[in-house]
Design a protein around this motif. Structure first.
Motif, short mmCIF file in Angstrom:
data_model
loop_
_atom_site.label_atom_id
_atom_site.label_comp_id
_atom_site.label_asym_id
_atom_site.label_seq_id
_atom_site.Cartn_x
_atom_site.Cartn_y
_atom_site.Cartn_z
N LEU A 30 0.84 -1.19 0.00
CA LEU A 30 0.00 0.00 0.00
C LEU A 30 0.87 1.24 0.00
CD1 LEU A 30 -2.42 -1.16 2.84
CD2 LEU A 30 -2.94 -1.14 0.40
N PRO A 31 0.40 2.34 -0.56
CA PRO A 31 1.19 3.57 -0.53
C PRO A 31 1.52 3.95 0.92
CG PRO A 31 -0.72 3.83 -1.97
CD PRO A 31 -0.88 2.51 -1.26
N GLY A 32 2.79 4.20 1.16
CA GLY A 32 3.22 4.59 2.50
C GLY A 32 3.47 3.43 3.44
N VAL A 33 3.23 2.21 2.99
CA VAL A 33 3.47 1.03 3.82
C VAL A 33 4.61 0.25 3.20
CG1 VAL A 33 2.50 -1.13 4.70
CG2 VAL A 33 1.04 0.89 4.51
N GLY A 34 5.75 0.28 3.88
CA GLY A 34 6.90 -0.48 3.39
C GLY A 34 6.85 -1.90 3.89
N GLY A 35 7.64 -2.75 3.29
CA GLY A 35 7.71 -4.13 3.75
C GLY A 35 6.50 -4.95 3.32
N ARG A 36 6.25 -5.99 4.07
CA ARG A 36 5.15 -6.91 3.76
C ARG A 36 4.19 -6.97 4.94
NH1 ARG A 36 7.98 -12.30 1.73
NH2 ARG A 36 5.88 -12.72 1.03
N LEU A 37 2.94 -7.28 4.66
CA LEU A 37 1.94 -7.41 5.70
C LEU A 37 1.47 -8.86 5.77
CD1 LEU A 37 -0.26 -4.28 4.86
CD2 LEU A 37 1.45 -4.50 6.69
N PHE A 38 1.09 -9.29 6.96
CA PHE A 38 0.52 -10.62 7.13
C PHE A 38 -0.91 -10.60 6.59
CE2 PHE A 38 3.65 -10.21 10.54
CZ PHE A 38 4.39 -11.38 10.35
N ILE A 39 -1.31 -11.68 5.95
CA ILE A 39 -2.67 -11.82 5.45
C ILE A 39 -3.40 -12.80 6.36
CG2 ILE A 39 -4.13 -12.50 3.50
CD1 ILE A 39 -1.61 -12.01 1.70
N ILE A 40 -4.42 -12.29 7.06
CA ILE A 40 -5.17 -13.14 7.99
C ILE A 40 -6.67 -12.97 7.74
CG2 ILE A 40 -3.36 -13.15 9.75
CD1 ILE A 40 -4.98 -11.06 11.32
N THR A 41 -7.44 -13.91 8.25
CA THR A 41 -8.89 -13.81 8.15
C THR A 41 -9.43 -13.06 9.36
OG1 THR A 41 -9.30 -15.85 9.35
CG2 THR A 41 -9.01 -16.04 6.95
N LYS A 42 -10.67 -12.64 9.28
CA LYS A 42 -11.32 -11.95 10.40
C LYS A 42 -11.36 -12.86 11.63
CE LYS A 42 -13.61 -8.47 12.13
NZ LYS A 42 -12.88 -7.28 12.56
N SER A 43 -11.65 -14.14 11.43
CA SER A 43 -11.69 -15.05 12.58
C SER A 43 -10.30 -15.23 13.19
CB SER A 43 -12.30 -16.40 12.19
OG SER A 43 -11.55 -17.03 11.19
N GLN A 44 -9.25 -15.28 12.38
CA GLN A 44 -7.89 -15.34 12.92
C GLN A 44 -7.57 -14.05 13.69
OE1 GLN A 44 -5.85 -16.08 9.22
NE2 GLN A 44 -5.50 -18.24 9.74
N GLN A 45 -7.97 -12.92 13.13
CA GLN A 45 -7.74 -11.64 13.81
C GLN A 45 -8.40 -11.66 15.20
OE1 GLN A 45 -9.89 -8.23 12.25
NE2 GLN A 45 -8.11 -6.90 12.62
N ASN A 46 -9.63 -12.12 15.26
CA ASN A 46 -10.33 -12.19 16.54
C ASN A 46 -9.64 -13.14 17.50
OD1 ASN A 46 -12.27 -10.33 15.73
ND2 ASN A 46 -13.66 -11.90 14.97
N TYR A 47 -9.16 -14.27 16.98
CA TYR A 47 -8.49 -15.25 17.83
C TYR A 47 -7.17 -14.70 18.36
CZ TYR A 47 -8.09 -19.89 19.76
OH TYR A 47 -8.02 -20.95 20.63
N PHE A 48 -6.41 -14.00 17.51
CA PHE A 48 -5.15 -13.39 17.95
C PHE A 48 -5.42 -12.37 19.05
CE2 PHE A 48 -3.14 -14.16 13.51
CZ PHE A 48 -2.98 -15.50 13.79
N LYS A 49 -6.49 -11.59 18.89
CA LYS A 49 -6.87 -10.63 19.93
C LYS A 49 -7.22 -11.35 21.23
CE LYS A 49 -8.67 -7.04 16.85
NZ LYS A 49 -9.88 -6.37 16.35
N GLN A 50 -7.93 -12.47 21.12
CA GLN A 50 -8.30 -13.25 22.30
C GLN A 50 -7.05 -13.78 23.02
OE1 GLN A 50 -10.82 -16.63 21.45
NE2 GLN A 50 -10.53 -17.47 23.49
#
Length: 94
Positions: A30-50
């Motif tokens: 993305l513009p202004g975002v260097g490097g690489r980002l992790f690609i996760i699902t919404k359910s994975q995001q919620n689980y990581f938060k948990q």
């Protein structure tokens, strides 16, 4: 060491123990975002938060009963969960 002291999903723990298992975007996605980002699902995001929320609630007295190896493991898992959450894009199938 009890790797699953908190009954977290084994597959999720494996992902957080080895971040190479989590897919990533191409460099500079993305513009202004260097490097690489992790690609996760919404359910994975919620689980990581948990996971982060659960580990944040463990009293210091309890942590002091863990072996050095187990303290390191849970610290690693928590740190990696926060890292993924801070550097991710969330993928949802339509």
């Amino acid at each position: 060491m009890k790797k699953n002291r908190f009954n977290f999903d084994k597959k999720i723990l494996e992902m957080l123990d080895n971040l190479d298992l989590i897919p990533k975007t191409q460099t500079d996605p993305l513009p202004g975002v260097g490097g690489r980002l992790f690609i996760i699902t919404k359910s994975q995001q919620n689980y990581f938060k948990q996971i982060c929320d659960t580990l944040a609630l463990v009293p210091e007295e309890e942590v002091n009963t863990y072996s050095k190896k187990e303290k390191l493991f849970w610290s690693w898992i928590w740190n990696n969960a926060e890292r993924v959450l801070s550097n991710c894009v969330v993928y949802e199938r339509k």
